[in-house]
Design an enzyme around this catalytic site. Structure first.
Site, PDB file in Angstrom:
ATOM      1  N   GLY A  69       0.848  -1.194   0.000  1.00 20.97           N
ATOM      2  CA  GLY A  69       0.000   0.000   0.000  1.00 20.97           C
ATOM      3  C   GLY A  69       0.879   1.237   0.000  1.00 20.97           C
ATOM      4  O   GLY A  69       2.041   1.209  -0.407  1.00 20.97           O
ATOM      5  N   GLY A  70       0.309   2.329   0.537  1.00 19.61           N
ATOM      6  CA  GLY A  70       1.062   3.594   0.569  1.00 19.61           C
ATOM      7  C   GLY A  70       2.327   3.502   1.395  1.00 19.61           C
ATOM      8  O   GLY A  70       3.214   4.357   1.277  1.00 19.61           O
ATOM      9  N   GLY A  95      24.719  11.690 -29.247  1.00 20.57           N
ATOM     10  CA  GLY A  95      24.156  12.314 -28.051  1.00 20.57           C
ATOM     11  C   GLY A  95      24.683  11.649 -26.792  1.00 20.57           C
ATOM     12  O   GLY A  95      24.883  12.308 -25.758  1.00 20.57           O
ATOM     13  N   ALA A  96      24.899  10.358 -26.890  1.00 19.18           N
ATOM     14  CA  ALA A  96      25.380   9.627 -25.709  1.00 19.18           C
ATOM     15  C   ALA A  96      26.763  10.120 -25.291  1.00 19.18           C
ATOM     16  O   ALA A  96      27.098  10.109 -24.112  1.00 19.18           O
ATOM     17  CB  ALA A  96      25.398   8.131 -25.982  1.00 19.18           C
TER      18      ALA A  96
HETATM   19  C1  HXC Z   1      -3.790  -4.074  12.376  1.00 20.92           C
HETATM   20  C2  HXC Z   1      -2.719  -5.969  11.666  1.00 20.92           C
HETATM   21  C3  HXC Z   1      -2.525  -5.397  10.390  1.00 20.92           C
HETATM   22  C4  HXC Z   1      -3.016  -4.086  10.163  1.00 20.92           C
HETATM   23  C5  HXC Z   1      -1.662  -7.360  10.385  1.00 20.92           C
HETATM   24  N1  HXC Z   1      -2.173  -7.171  11.603  1.00 20.92           N
HETATM   25  N2  HXC Z   1      -1.880  -6.293   9.615  1.00 20.92           N
HETATM   26  N3  HXC Z   1      -3.352  -5.298  12.647  1.00 20.92           N
HETATM   27  N4  HXC Z   1      -3.629  -3.462  11.166  1.00 20.92           N
HETATM   28  N5  HXC Z   1      -2.822  -3.478   8.983  1.00 20.92           N
HETATM   29  C6  HXC Z   1      -2.151  -8.121  12.710  1.00 20.92           C
HETATM   30  C7  HXC Z   1      -3.004  -9.342  12.490  1.00 20.92           C
HETATM   31  O1  HXC Z   1      -4.316  -9.098  12.911  1.00 20.92           O
HETATM   32  C8  HXC Z   1      -2.310 -10.370  13.386  1.00 20.92           C
HETATM   33  O2  HXC Z   1      -2.661 -10.128  14.722  1.00 20.92           O
HETATM   34  C9  HXC Z   1      -0.846  -9.976  13.280  1.00 20.92           C
HETATM   35  O3  HXC Z   1      -0.834  -8.614  12.811  1.00 20.92           O
HETATM   36  C10 HXC Z   1      -0.093 -10.806  12.266  1.00 20.92           C
HETATM   37  O4  HXC Z   1      -0.840 -10.857  11.070  1.00 20.92           O
HETATM   38  P1  HXC Z   1      -1.132 -12.227  10.312  1.00 20.92           P
HETATM   39  O5  HXC Z   1      -2.153 -11.935   9.290  1.00 20.92           O
HETATM   40  O6  HXC Z   1      -1.398 -13.305  11.292  1.00 20.92           O
HETATM   41  O7  HXC Z   1       0.297 -12.501   9.643  1.00 20.92           O
HETATM   42  P2  HXC Z   1       0.623 -13.075   8.216  1.00 20.92           P
HETATM   43  O8  HXC Z   1      -0.188 -14.298   7.948  1.00 20.92           O
HETATM   44  O9  HXC Z   1       2.097 -13.208   8.161  1.00 20.92           O
HETATM   45  O10 HXC Z   1       0.157 -11.965   7.167  1.00 20.92           O
HETATM   46  C11 HXC Z   1       0.786 -10.704   7.126  1.00 20.92           C
HETATM   47  C12 HXC Z   1       0.008  -9.707   6.220  1.00 20.92           C
HETATM   48  C13 HXC Z   1      -1.487  -9.711   6.652  1.00 20.92           C
HETATM   49  C14 HXC Z   1       0.140 -10.183   4.791  1.00 20.92           C
HETATM   50  C15 HXC Z   1       0.677  -8.366   6.372  1.00 20.92           C
HETATM   51  O11 HXC Z   1      -1.564  -9.524   8.064  1.00 20.92           O
HETATM   52  C16 HXC Z   1      -2.257  -8.630   5.975  1.00 20.92           C
HETATM   53  O12 HXC Z   1      -2.643  -8.766   4.825  1.00 20.92           O
HETATM   54  N6  HXC Z   1      -2.522  -7.538   6.732  1.00 20.92           N
HETATM   55  C17 HXC Z   1      -3.323  -6.462   6.212  1.00 20.92           C
HETATM   56  C18 HXC Z   1      -2.519  -5.660   5.245  1.00 20.92           C
HETATM   57  C19 HXC Z   1      -3.259  -4.440   4.797  1.00 20.92           C
HETATM   58  O13 HXC Z   1      -4.189  -4.532   4.011  1.00 20.92           O
HETATM   59  N7  HXC Z   1      -2.918  -3.292   5.382  1.00 20.92           N
HETATM   60  C20 HXC Z   1      -3.485  -2.059   5.097  1.00 20.92           C
HETATM   61  C21 HXC Z   1      -2.880  -1.636   3.775  1.00 20.92           C
HETATM   62  S1  HXC Z   1      -3.375  -0.047   3.292  1.00 20.92           S
HETATM   63  P3  HXC Z   1      -2.670 -11.285  15.824  1.00 20.92           P
HETATM   64  O14 HXC Z   1      -3.233 -10.629  17.036  1.00 20.92           O
HETATM   65  O15 HXC Z   1      -3.502 -12.385  15.281  1.00 20.92           O
HETATM   66  O16 HXC Z   1      -1.235 -11.711  16.001  1.00 20.92           O
HETATM   67  C22 HXC Z   1      -2.198   0.891   3.898  1.00 20.92           C
HETATM   68  C23 HXC Z   1      -2.369   2.290   3.545  1.00 20.92           C
HETATM   69  C24 HXC Z   1      -1.140   3.061   3.883  1.00 20.92           C
HETATM   70  O17 HXC Z   1      -1.326   0.465   4.538  1.00 20.92           O
HETATM   71  C25 HXC Z   1      -1.317   4.386   3.259  1.00 20.92           C
HETATM   72  C26 HXC Z   1      -0.136   5.259   3.466  1.00 20.92           C
HETATM   73  C27 HXC Z   1      -0.274   6.480   2.657  1.00 20.92           C
END
Ligand code: HXC
Length: 520
Positions: free
Chosen positions: A172-173, A407-408
């Site tokens: 993401g971002g 040019g290069a």
């Molecule tokens: C809160 C989160 C989290 C998140 C993971 N966790 N991502 N908690 N916010 N974004 C937590 C899970 O609930 C879990 O908690 C622990 O972290 C580990 O995650 P798992 O899923 O068990 O691990 P894994 O299987 O290794 O997968 C990792 C992952 C997946 C691929 C990163 O967690 C995932 O897809 N997370 C969401 C990613 C996402 O969509 N993020 C937002 C993107 S948008 P527990 O308590 O069970 O241990 C964004 C915008 C930014 O980021 C913009 C900036 C400009």
């Protein structure tokens, strides 16, 4: 037990709790994935016992989704400062064991604090990334936190070196903070970066692709050029960062660190006198020339697997760091194309921003022709490299090894782009274009009138030979002072070192302006 002793015990126990991050179970899970924890990474990267942690007792301030009952010290990111080879660096290390290393408002302010202090002190910032992105429970506060970091990355750009290591997810971002920094290092199999993940890609476009194929370390090292260094594992990645730091100054007002050099400055490399093949179309490996002339043959290549037709990286001459840019005849004959121009331009600008002299080795047949290059904007991308060399005020030494056409020739740090010392080997060919192209343009009409095939070929060969004798050498350019001297290849190391020593006191300034408008 006195109250003081109890209070100290409480501190020790709180620290122990903080050091466990999200708890032993999650630490084990992290290790099972072949990954280190945030604190283990810091221990490996910094000099022993040099780390001083900031904000260890910070926790988040969110109440929704039951988070008020779920708090961890440090809130998912370990921050502070320490030293690498005795020099101060600021560091943040995202802790995947706490909410998946996701970024909260307090997490962001911890990173901002160290970025602000690094700017005041004038010290590099190293970010170790391993995060699930924005902390979903915090909504827009998390997005605002990212933007606070981005703004600081932008202000720090060109002031202190910023290095990003990607040790896990970065999606993401969240990818934009590393993208705003100077160097990105990724580890094979455990790290990935993309703006939208495979699931969204499939929903929106129908394309089915794996995480690795979309944004794995190999993809960014070879196809996108987003990453600069590829490491087999985290330990290797951390060593790479320590090595990279050894070439960089603390900030834009300092010179890069000099080390003692016992490699003789006047070391003659006889094999260089023979390295250029007699046949001008035969390739050779320019990295052999680089390694032959730099201190101890040590060359730290940047973006090794991307746009291989140009080679960039750091080395030292008599103990002082330089940035090297060299066309690579082994790939696409060393031609300049979109990717090569972008790769080299960013490197030239980095070196110039941080007072690292540039040594350019030229063997370039020209720009890559064709509609895909033109439609892709080679005009703008080629201009980036031209711009980067033209604006650079650090010492610039150019060695033309063989071809330098069209040019290069101008783009590759020629005299008129304020090249300080432009040398050529006797094998150099500096001209508007190669013999074949030139004779087609100049003699095309005449050639078309020759009916007999044998006679036609004889005429073309004669004319090409005439052209080669006249132009395929360095003497035309030397005659006009565009080349300062024609040097014996085996003496190149000494000539570069002497030039760098002379140019160490160089002062050159560009006109005052808000900023330039490099063709982006
Ligand atoms: C809160 C989160 C989290 C998140 C993971 N966790 N991502 N908690 N916010 N974004 C937590 C899970 O609930 C879990 O908690 C622990 O972290 C580990 O995650 P798992 O899923 O068990 O691990 P894994 O299987 O290794 O997968 C990792 C992952 C997946 C691929 C990163 O967690 C995932 O897809 N997370 C969401 C990613 C996402 O969509 N993020 C937002 C993107 S948008 P527990 O308590 O069970 O241990 C964004 C915008 C930014 O980021 C913009 C900036 C400009």
């Amino acid at each position: 037990m006195s109250t003081n002793t109890e209070k100290i015990k409480e501190l020790v126990s709180k620290r122990e709790e903080a050091r466990l991050g999200g708890g032993e179970k999650r630490i084990d899970a992290q290790h099972q994935k072949g990954k280190l924890t945030a604190r283990e990474r810091i221990q490996l990267l910094l000099d022993e016992d040099s780390f001083e942690e900031y904000d260890m007792f910070v926790t988040h301030r969110t109440f929704s989704f039951g988070l008020d009952k779920l708090k961890y010290y440090s809130d998912g990111v370990v921050t502070g400062r320490g030293t690498i080879d005795g020099r101060v660096v600021y560091i943040f290390s995202q802790d995947f064991t706490v909410f998946g290393g996701s970024l909260s408002e307090t997490f962001a302010s911890k990173i901002c604090k160290i970025l602000d202090q690094a700017m005041k002190v004038g010290a590099p910032v190293i970010g170790l990334n391993d995060s699930g992105g924005a902390r979903i429970q915090e909504g827009v506060r998390s997005l605002a936190g990212y933007a606070e970091i981005f703004q600081r990355n932008i202000m720090a750009s060109g002031v202190v070196p910023q290095i990003s290591a990607i040790f896990g997810p970065c999606a993401g971002g969240a990818v934009y903070s590393p993208a705003l920094t100077d160097f990105i290092m990724m580890t094979e199999e455990t790290s990935y970066m993309f703006v939208t993940g495979p699931k969204v890609v499939q929903t929106v476009t129908g394309e089915v692709i794996s995480t690795e194929d979309l944004g794995g370390a190999n993809v960014h090292a070879t196809k996108s050029g987003v990453s600069h260094f590829l490491a087999e594992n985290e330990e290797e990645g951390i060593l790479l960062i320590r090595k990279l730091m050894s070439y960089l100054p603390q900030n834009n007002l300092e010179d890069p660190p000099e080390i003692e050099c016992n490699d003789p400055i006047d070391r003659l490399e006889d094999q260089l006198n023979e390295i250029i093949p007699d046949n001008p179309n035969k390739p050779y490996n320019v990295k052999e020339i680089i390694r032959a002339v730099v201190d101890y043959g040590e060359f730290m290549e940047v973006q090794r697997n991307y746009a291989k037709n140009i080679v960039i990286g750091f080395a030292r001459f008599n103990g002082k760091p330089v940035g090297i840019i060299a066309n690579q005849p082994m790939y696409l004959a060393g031609v300049l194309d979109i990717d090569a121009s972008r790769k080299a331009a960013r490197f030239v600008r980095f070196c110039d921003a941080f007072n690292i002299p540039l040594v350019t080795m030229v063997d370039v047949p020209g720009f890559l022709p064709g509609s895909s290059q033109e439609y892709g904007g080679i005009i703008l991308h080629g201009a980036k490299l031209l711009f980067a060399y033209g604006e650079a005020t650090v010492p610039k030494i150019t060695i033309t090894l063989r071809k330098s056409y069209g040019g290069a020739h101008d783009v590759m740090s020629c005299k008129q782009l304020r090249g300080d010392l432009n040398y050529a080997w006797p094998t150099a060919e500096i001209a508007v274009m190669g013999a074949k192209g030139a004779i087609e343009v100049l003699e095309g009409k005449k050639i078309a009138t020759i009916e007999d095939q044998e006679e036609k070929e004889k005429y073309i060969t004669e004319k090409e030979q005439e052209y080669l004798e006249e132009f395929a050498n360095p003497y035309q350019a030397a005659k006009y002072g565009f080349i300062d001297d024609i040097i014996e290849p085996r003496n190149t190391r000494f000539r570069i070192i002497r030039a760098l020593e002379t140019l160490a006191s160089k002062k050159e300034f560009n006109p005052a302006k808000k900023h330039n408008n490099i063709p982006l």
